[in-house]
Scaffold this motif. Sequence first.
Motif, short mmCIF file in Angstrom:
data_model
loop_
_atom_site.label_atom_id
_atom_site.label_comp_id
_atom_site.label_asym_id
_atom_site.label_seq_id
_atom_site.Cartn_x
_atom_site.Cartn_y
_atom_site.Cartn_z
N HIS A 1 0.87 -1.17 0.00
CA HIS A 1 0.00 0.00 0.00
C HIS A 1 0.91 1.22 0.00
CE1 HIS A 1 -3.38 -2.59 0.95
NE2 HIS A 1 -2.61 -3.17 1.85
N ASP A 2 0.42 2.31 -0.52
CA ASP A 2 1.22 3.52 -0.55
C ASP A 2 1.66 3.87 0.88
OD1 ASP A 2 2.47 5.66 -1.57
OD2 ASP A 2 0.67 6.69 -2.25
N GLY A 3 2.96 4.03 1.08
CA GLY A 3 3.46 4.35 2.41
C GLY A 3 3.57 3.15 3.32
N ASP A 4 3.54 1.98 2.76
CA ASP A 4 3.58 0.75 3.55
C ASP A 4 4.94 0.56 4.21
OD1 ASP A 4 2.63 -1.54 4.65
OD2 ASP A 4 2.39 -2.63 2.75
N GLU A 5 4.96 -0.31 5.21
CA GLU A 5 6.22 -0.67 5.85
C GLU A 5 7.03 -1.53 4.89
OE1 GLU A 5 7.51 0.14 8.99
OE2 GLU A 5 5.95 1.65 8.67
N PRO A 6 8.36 -1.42 4.96
CA PRO A 6 9.18 -2.30 4.11
C PRO A 6 9.01 -3.76 4.51
CG PRO A 6 10.48 -0.51 5.09
CD PRO A 6 9.15 -0.49 5.75
N THR A 7 9.32 -4.64 3.56
CA THR A 7 9.32 -6.07 3.86
C THR A 7 10.29 -6.34 5.00
OG1 THR A 7 8.83 -6.58 1.56
CG2 THR A 7 9.81 -8.35 2.87
N MET A 8 9.86 -7.15 5.96
CA MET A 8 10.71 -7.38 7.13
C MET A 8 11.90 -8.26 6.80
SD MET A 8 8.65 -10.09 9.52
CE MET A 8 7.43 -8.87 9.97
N VAL B 1 7.39 -24.52 -9.45
CA VAL B 1 6.84 -23.26 -8.95
C VAL B 1 7.33 -22.12 -9.84
CG1 VAL B 1 6.83 -21.60 -7.05
CG2 VAL B 1 6.84 -24.03 -6.55
N TRP B 2 6.40 -21.22 -10.18
CA TRP B 2 6.77 -19.91 -10.70
C TRP B 2 6.79 -18.98 -9.50
CZ3 TRP B 2 8.32 -19.10 -15.59
CH2 TRP B 2 7.89 -19.97 -16.59
N LEU B 3 7.94 -18.43 -9.18
CA LEU B 3 8.03 -17.47 -8.07
C LEU B 3 8.23 -16.09 -8.68
CD1 LEU B 3 8.30 -16.52 -5.15
CD2 LEU B 3 10.68 -17.29 -5.20
N THR B 4 7.23 -15.24 -8.55
CA THR B 4 7.29 -13.92 -9.19
C THR B 4 6.86 -12.84 -8.21
OG1 THR B 4 4.99 -13.97 -9.96
CG2 THR B 4 6.65 -14.93 -11.42
N GLY B 5 7.17 -11.62 -8.58
CA GLY B 5 6.73 -10.48 -7.79
C GLY B 5 7.41 -9.22 -8.30
N PHE B 6 7.16 -8.15 -7.59
CA PHE B 6 7.78 -6.88 -7.94
C PHE B 6 8.62 -6.40 -6.76
CE2 PHE B 6 4.00 -7.08 -10.57
CZ PHE B 6 4.48 -6.66 -11.81
N VAL B 7 9.72 -5.75 -7.08
CA VAL B 7 10.47 -5.02 -6.07
C VAL B 7 10.02 -3.57 -6.14
CG1 VAL B 7 12.75 -4.34 -5.24
CG2 VAL B 7 12.42 -6.61 -6.28
N CYS C 1 5.26 2.15 -3.51
CA CYS C 1 4.83 1.14 -4.49
C CYS C 1 5.32 1.44 -5.91
CB CYS C 1 3.32 0.97 -4.48
SG CYS C 1 2.66 0.51 -2.88
N ARG C 2 6.41 2.15 -6.00
CA ARG C 2 7.00 2.39 -7.31
C ARG C 2 8.00 1.29 -7.63
NH1 ARG C 2 7.66 8.65 -5.66
NH2 ARG C 2 5.52 9.26 -6.10
N PRO C 3 8.07 0.88 -8.88
CA PRO C 3 8.96 -0.23 -9.22
C PRO C 3 10.44 0.14 -9.08
CG PRO C 3 8.02 0.76 -11.20
CD PRO C 3 7.32 1.39 -10.04
N VAL C 4 11.22 -0.83 -8.63
CA VAL C 4 12.67 -0.66 -8.52
C VAL C 4 13.33 -1.52 -9.59
CG1 VAL C 4 14.69 -0.84 -7.01
CG2 VAL C 4 12.44 -0.27 -6.03
N GLY C 5 13.80 -0.91 -10.63
CA GLY C 5 14.49 -1.63 -11.69
C GLY C 5 15.94 -1.88 -11.32
N LYS C 6 16.53 -2.87 -11.98
CA LYS C 6 17.94 -3.23 -11.78
C LYS C 6 18.24 -3.63 -10.34
CE LYS C 6 19.54 -0.31 -15.57
NZ LYS C 6 20.35 0.86 -15.97
#
Length: 201
Positions: free
Chosen positions: A44-51, A79-85, A90-95
Amino acid sequence: MATHPHPTRRDLVATLTASGLALAAFAPRRAGAGEDLPPTPACHDGDEPTMAETEGPFFKRKSPERSDLREKGMPGEPVWLTGFVLTRKCRPVGKALVDLWHADDKGEYDNEGFRLRGHQFTGPDGRYAFRTIVPGLYVPRTRHYHVKVQAAGKPVLTTQFYFPDEPGNARDGLFRPELIMRMTHAEDGLQAHFDIVLDLG
Ligand SMILES: [Fe+2]
């Protein structure tokens, strides 16, 4: 929700879904034609970082760069393991570097070579995608993947991903429900999804 000058997670998903790239992962969440996609629980916008979680005793540096960790004849459910960084907005982090390592079907790690170890870099959309297997169990842990994530020039996040409805979750002191992957069944195996939120603005 405020309008952002940059693409949000919601824009990103809509774009990807339109292009068909993320259809398998997101189709079940679509409420109906023309409706906006709801934000995923992971960001969510302004969410806590992944622990962060411990890397454990089996991390090895210099894993090969690859997206498919399976090898010919390797047992284990695909398994297909997918997601976004993503950033906290919630903006994408490329590279971004995403390094994955885990136990084989029997719950054993390859500490001599690099079996079931690999890393990749996210595309401009922040997406990562691995083809691998469901890890086996080993005492005393519940079923899990190990992951390290690093945006260019930023600190490394080390964490673990967990499986839903796993009997061992309740007995594992390291288990955190916030780190459960979203699982669906694809035609050719399980589809596991986890969006990683880094402590970036
Ligand atoms: Fe482990």
